[in-house]
Design a protein around this motif. Structure first.
Motif, PDB file in Angstrom:
ATOM      1  N   ARG A   4      14.709   2.065   6.771  1.00 23.79           N
ATOM      2  CA  ARG A   4      13.928   0.864   6.670  1.00 23.79           C
ATOM      3  C   ARG A   4      12.800   0.771   7.436  1.00 23.79           C
ATOM      4  N   PRO A   5      11.870   1.195   6.691  1.00 21.68           N
ATOM      5  CA  PRO A   5      10.606   0.708   6.431  1.00 21.68           C
ATOM      6  C   PRO A   5       9.021  -0.503   7.778  1.00 21.68           C
ATOM      7  N   THR A   6      10.401  -1.403   6.299  1.00 22.48           N
ATOM      8  CA  THR A   6      10.249  -2.854   7.965  1.00 22.48           C
ATOM      9  C   THR A   6      11.394  -3.436   7.714  1.00 22.48           C
ATOM     10  N   SER A   7      11.308  -4.459   8.632  1.00 27.78           N
ATOM     11  CA  SER A   7      12.719  -5.327   8.668  1.00 27.78           C
ATOM     12  C   SER A   7      13.094  -6.060   7.386  1.00 27.78           C
ATOM     13  N   SER A   8      12.486  -6.093   6.136  1.00 29.65           N
ATOM     14  CA  SER A   8      12.904  -6.468   5.132  1.00 29.65           C
ATOM     15  C   SER A   8      13.593  -6.075   4.348  1.00 29.65           C
ATOM     16  N   TYR A   9      14.014  -4.520   4.354  1.00 26.58           N
ATOM     17  CA  TYR A   9      14.390  -3.966   3.214  1.00 26.58           C
ATOM     18  C   TYR A   9      14.168  -2.386   3.805  1.00 26.58           C
ATOM     19  N   CYS A  24       1.233  -0.366   7.166  1.00 23.66           N
ATOM     20  CA  CYS A  24       2.152  -1.074   6.520  1.00 23.66           C
ATOM     21  C   CYS A  24       2.566   0.265   5.205  1.00 23.66           C
ATOM     22  N   VAL A  25       1.463   1.127   4.993  1.00 24.13           N
ATOM     23  CA  VAL A  25       2.349   2.059   4.314  1.00 24.13           C
ATOM     24  C   VAL A  25       3.291   2.876   5.028  1.00 24.13           C
ATOM     25  N   SER A  26       4.227   2.491   4.109  1.00 20.76           N
ATOM     26  CA  SER A  26       5.377   4.272   4.286  1.00 20.76           C
ATOM     27  C   SER A  26       5.485   5.770   3.747  1.00 20.76           C
ATOM     28  N   SER A  27       5.532   7.158   3.613  1.00 25.70           N
ATOM     29  CA  SER A  27       5.274   7.861   2.845  1.00 25.70           C
ATOM     30  C   SER A  27       6.680   8.552   3.200  1.00 25.70           C
ATOM     31  N   LEU A  39       4.990   3.493   0.280  1.00 26.02           N
ATOM     32  CA  LEU A  39       6.374   2.300  -0.746  1.00 26.02           C
ATOM     33  C   LEU A  39       5.406   1.078   0.479  1.00 26.02           C
ATOM     34  N   SER A  40       5.316  -0.126   0.135  1.00 31.30           N
ATOM     35  CA  SER A  40       3.998  -1.492   2.178  1.00 31.30           C
ATOM     36  C   SER A  40       5.087  -2.088   0.868  1.00 31.30           C
ATOM     37  N   SER A  41       5.108  -3.253   1.651  1.00 32.93           N
ATOM     38  CA  SER A  41       5.510  -4.673   1.154  1.00 32.93           C
ATOM     39  C   SER A  41       4.569  -5.743   2.110  1.00 32.93           C
ATOM     40  N   LEU A  42       4.948  -6.809   1.141  1.00 36.75           N
ATOM     41  CA  LEU A  42       4.628  -8.295   2.055  1.00 36.75           C
ATOM     42  C   LEU A  42       5.660  -9.616   1.610  1.00 36.75           C
ATOM     43  N   GLN A  43       5.622  -9.977   3.238  1.00 39.64           N
ATOM     44  CA  GLN A  43       6.487 -11.027   2.975  1.00 39.64           C
ATOM     45  C   GLN A  43       6.059 -12.259   2.322  1.00 39.64           C
ATOM     46  N   ARG A  44       6.549 -13.340   1.869  1.00 39.43           N
ATOM     47  CA  ARG A  44       5.427 -14.566   1.429  1.00 39.43           C
ATOM     48  C   ARG A  44       6.683 -16.062   2.285  1.00 39.43           C
ATOM     49  N   VAL A 106       7.598  -5.918  -2.664  1.00 39.43           N
ATOM     50  CA  VAL A 106       7.472  -4.201  -2.165  1.00 39.43           C
ATOM     51  C   VAL A 106       6.682  -3.425  -3.697  1.00 39.43           C
ATOM     52  N   TYR A 107       6.060  -2.920  -2.764  1.00 42.21           N
ATOM     53  CA  TYR A 107       5.430  -1.850  -4.463  1.00 42.21           C
ATOM     54  C   TYR A 107       5.469  -0.364  -3.912  1.00 42.21           C
ATOM     55  N   ALA A 108       5.646   0.743  -4.987  1.00 43.71           N
ATOM     56  CA  ALA A 108       6.320   1.920  -4.921  1.00 43.71           C
ATOM     57  C   ALA A 108       5.428   2.476  -5.165  1.00 43.71           C
ATOM     58  N   THR A 109       4.669   3.031  -4.893  1.00 44.14           N
ATOM     59  CA  THR A 109       4.355   4.569  -5.678  1.00 44.14           C
ATOM     60  C   THR A 109       5.320   6.492  -5.797  1.00 44.14           C
ATOM     61  N   ILE A 110       5.166   6.753  -6.632  1.00 48.23           N
ATOM     62  CA  ILE A 110       5.506   7.773  -7.084  1.00 48.23           C
ATOM     63  C   ILE A 110       4.496   9.059  -7.214  1.00 48.23           C
ATOM     64  N   SER A 111       4.210   9.789  -6.833  1.00 49.25           N
ATOM     65  CA  SER A 111       2.979  11.236  -7.522  1.00 49.25           C
ATOM     66  C   SER A 111       3.150  12.485  -7.242  1.00 49.25           C
ATOM     67  N   GLY A 112       2.470  13.404  -8.234  1.00 46.33           N
ATOM     68  CA  GLY A 112       3.125  14.871  -8.383  1.00 46.33           C
ATOM     69  C   GLY A 112       2.488  14.594 -10.076  1.00 46.33           C
ATOM     70  N   PRO A 113       3.959  16.263  -9.928  1.00 49.22           N
ATOM     71  CA  PRO A 113       3.426  16.686 -11.614  1.00 49.22           C
ATOM     72  C   PRO A 113       4.216  15.674 -12.620  1.00 49.22           C
ATOM     73  N   GLU A 114       3.596  15.877 -13.801  1.00 48.47           N
ATOM     74  CA  GLU A 114       3.990  14.797 -14.897  1.00 48.47           C
ATOM     75  C   GLU A 114       5.668  14.814 -15.153  1.00 48.47           C
ATOM     76  N   GLU A 115       6.173  16.153 -15.138  1.00 47.36           N
ATOM     77  CA  GLU A 115       7.321  16.234 -15.070  1.00 47.36           C
ATOM     78  C   GLU A 115       8.403  15.966 -13.919  1.00 47.36           C
ATOM     79  N   GLU A 116       7.853  15.983 -12.995  1.00 48.69           N
ATOM     80  CA  GLU A 116       8.234  15.529 -11.399  1.00 48.69           C
ATOM     81  C   GLU A 116       8.687  13.856 -12.480  1.00 48.69           C
TER      82      GLU A 116
END
Length: 136
Positions: A4-9, A24-27, A39-44, A106-116
């Motif tokens: 649970r990176p934040t109380s929201s998700y 605010c960034v979870s890795s 992941l990072s998030s913003l509540q409205r 929630v903003y998500a990024t996945i990084s690494g070699p393209e095939e992965e």
């Protein structure tokens, strides 16, 4: 394991994932494997929420490079708006995505070699399939 990176998700990850929450960034990563999920998030609380596509287009405009829009929609939550695109610099790929609910982004990024990164069944995309709200 459920994280649970934040109380929201929260999201479900393999037991052997290492995670670090820095402000605010979870890795998340698995030792000796090349993928990184962030992941990072913003509540409205009020106002109009921007769509996932709008947020993604803003990101693309801020960081001009070669982008490929994707039809990827990992979340099975019918109430979430999702949009994804990928960048590639010749060495690494970055998958950028937004999950937007009326009160949370929630903003998500996945990084690494393209095939992965392109593997639709990699552990990071499987985790995004299990991303769910904690606060309705």
């Amino acid at each position: 394991m459920i994280i649970r990176p934040t109380s929201s998700y929260n999201l479900e990850l393999p037991d052997h994932v290492t995670h670090e929450i820095d402000g605010c960034v979870s890795s998340f990563w698995i030792d000796q494997q090349p993928l990184l999920l962030q992941l990072s998030s913003l509540q409205r609380a009020d106002g109009t929420q921007l769509s996932a596509k709008h947020r993604l287009m803003d990101r693309i405009e801020e960081h001009p490079s070669t982008w490929k829009h994707l039809t990827l929609a990992p979340s099975q939550d019918p109430t979430v708006d999702q949009a994804f695109a990928k960048q590639f610099d010749g060495r690494f790929a970055w998958l950028h995505g937004y999950f937007v609910w009326p009160h949370l982004t929630v903003y998500a990024t996945i990084s690494g070699p393209e095939e992965e990164v392109d593997d639709p069944d990699n552990w990071a995309i499987r985790a995004l399939r299990r991303l769910s709200l904690s606060v309705q």
